[in-house]
Design a protein around this motif. Structure first.
Motif, PDB file in Angstrom:
ATOM      1  N   ASP A 131      10.394   7.180   3.475  1.00 54.91           N
ATOM      2  CA  ASP A 131       9.482   7.274   2.325  1.00 54.91           C
ATOM      3  C   ASP A 131       9.960   6.375   1.185  1.00 54.91           C
ATOM      4  OD1 ASP A 131       7.766   8.983   3.615  1.00 54.91           O
ATOM      5  OD2 ASP A 131       8.527  10.810   2.654  1.00 54.91           O
ATOM      6  N   THR A 132      11.280   6.322   0.984  1.00 56.64           N
ATOM      7  CA  THR A 132      11.835   5.438  -0.045  1.00 56.64           C
ATOM      8  C   THR A 132      11.526   3.977   0.284  1.00 56.64           C
ATOM      9  OG1 THR A 132      13.630   7.017  -0.353  1.00 56.64           O
ATOM     10  CG2 THR A 132      13.961   4.832  -1.268  1.00 56.64           C
TER      11      THR A 132
ATOM     12  N   GLY B  67       7.922   3.193  -0.353  1.00 60.93           N
ATOM     13  CA  GLY B  67       7.699   2.990  -1.782  1.00 60.93           C
ATOM     14  C   GLY B  67       8.049   1.572  -2.211  1.00 60.93           C
TER      15      GLY B  67
ATOM     16  N   GLU C 123       5.437  -0.810  -1.001  1.00 65.37           N
ATOM     17  CA  GLU C 123       4.217  -0.729  -1.822  1.00 65.37           C
ATOM     18  C   GLU C 123       4.381  -1.470  -3.141  1.00 65.37           C
ATOM     19  OE1 GLU C 123       2.527   3.494  -0.032  1.00 65.37           O
ATOM     20  OE2 GLU C 123       3.683   3.503  -1.893  1.00 65.37           O
ATOM     21  N   ASP C 124       5.622  -1.563  -3.605  1.00 69.00           N
ATOM     22  CA  ASP C 124       5.866  -2.309  -4.838  1.00 69.00           C
ATOM     23  C   ASP C 124       5.964  -3.817  -4.608  1.00 69.00           C
ATOM     24  OD1 ASP C 124       5.849   0.031  -6.170  1.00 69.00           O
ATOM     25  OD2 ASP C 124       8.016   0.191  -6.429  1.00 69.00           O
TER      26      ASP C 124
END
Ligand code: ADP
Ligand code: MG
Length: 253
Positions: A190-191, A194, A197-198
């Protein structure tokens, strides 16, 4: 190879490997590797154990040197000699299977060490930056503990935060979830999602094919030191072209 996905030739490639060959003694570990990565691209590398995946990504931050071919990372030619090593290491963050945190330093000190030493940040600034990224990986409350007091998943998130403290342009992950207990894999993935996505440029060696499907722009399959095939995940999983890829996917899916 004329596959347009495979080459991405052009000025927007943040990583360019051209005809890269590497040997350990007489053993050829990488053969004719051509790989270009666009800024913001997310790549998953998979393949059997011993196929050269770790060696390939370690060449990108010059943890390994090559004997033949050219590697250019954000305009820095790594194959030109030793003096570019620090410049490229500052731009390329790396996360290993075995977290590699300094056991005698707190989580916060693990995160502030490199920014203070190599970026010349003050302690105050480095701590501010570290807390920002520890919050981002959702463990700011662990800052004053030591690595051994954290779970594997938490340690790996610290390793990611520590790399981010150097403001890298590229993040390399070498099987970041392989050493984790199953219940901790998701928090690390999940990290990473993230980060993707950035817009971070990412190369991830992983056999987490769910992650590959949802995050990767391109999946690369390696065997025997060569890039055997590469394709966007939809195509890669639905229509693997090579027998070796089919065999491999048959074993892990
Ligand atoms: P992978 O990450 O795909 O499992 P590696 O890049 O770690 O593969 O290793 C590829 C091959 O190179 C393996 O056969 C491994 O034994 C060999 N190898 C890796 N590192 C070294 C080294 N430092 N010296 C000699 N052989 C090595
Ligand atoms: Mg490996």
């Amino acid at each position: 190879m004329t596959d347009p996905i495979a080459t991405h030739a052009g000025a927007d490639s943040i990583i360019r490997m051209e005809a890269v060959n590497k040997w350990y003694g007489t053993f050829q570990v990488l053969t004719d590797i051509d790989l270009s990565v666009r800024t913001g691209e997310r790549i998953v590398i998979c393949g059997p154990s011993g196929s050269g995946k770790s060696t390939l990504i370690r060449c990108i931050n010059r943890l390994e040197t090559v004997q033949k071919g050219k590697i250019v990372v954000d305009g820095i030619e790594l194959t030109a000699g030793g003096k570019n090593v620090d410049a490229v290491r500052a731009e390329v963050g790396m996360v290993f299977q075995q977290f590699n945190l300094f056991p005698h330093l707190t989580i916060l000190q693990n995160c502030t060490l490199a920014p203070m030493r190599s970026r010349g940040m003050s302690k105050e600034e480095a701590e501010q930056v570290a807390m920002k990224y520890l919050s981002r990986v959702r463990i700011p409350e662990q800052a004053h503990k030591y690595p051994s007091q954290l779970s594997g998943g938490q340690q790996q998130r610290v390793a990611i935060a520590r790399a981010l403290c150097m403001s890298p342009k590229i993040m390399l992950f070498d099987e970041p979830t392989s050493a984790l207990d199953p219940e901790m894999v998701k928090e690390v993935l999940d990290t990473m999602i993230g980060l993707a996505e950035d817009g971070m440029t990412m190369l991830c060696v992983t056999h987490e094919m769910g992650f590959a499907r949802s995050v990767a722009d391109r999946v690369i399959f390696m065997a025997d030191g060569k890039i055997v095939e590469q394709a966007p995940p939809g195509e890669f999983f639905a229509q693997p072209k090579h027998e070796k890829t089919r065999q491999f996917l048959g074993q892990i899916l």
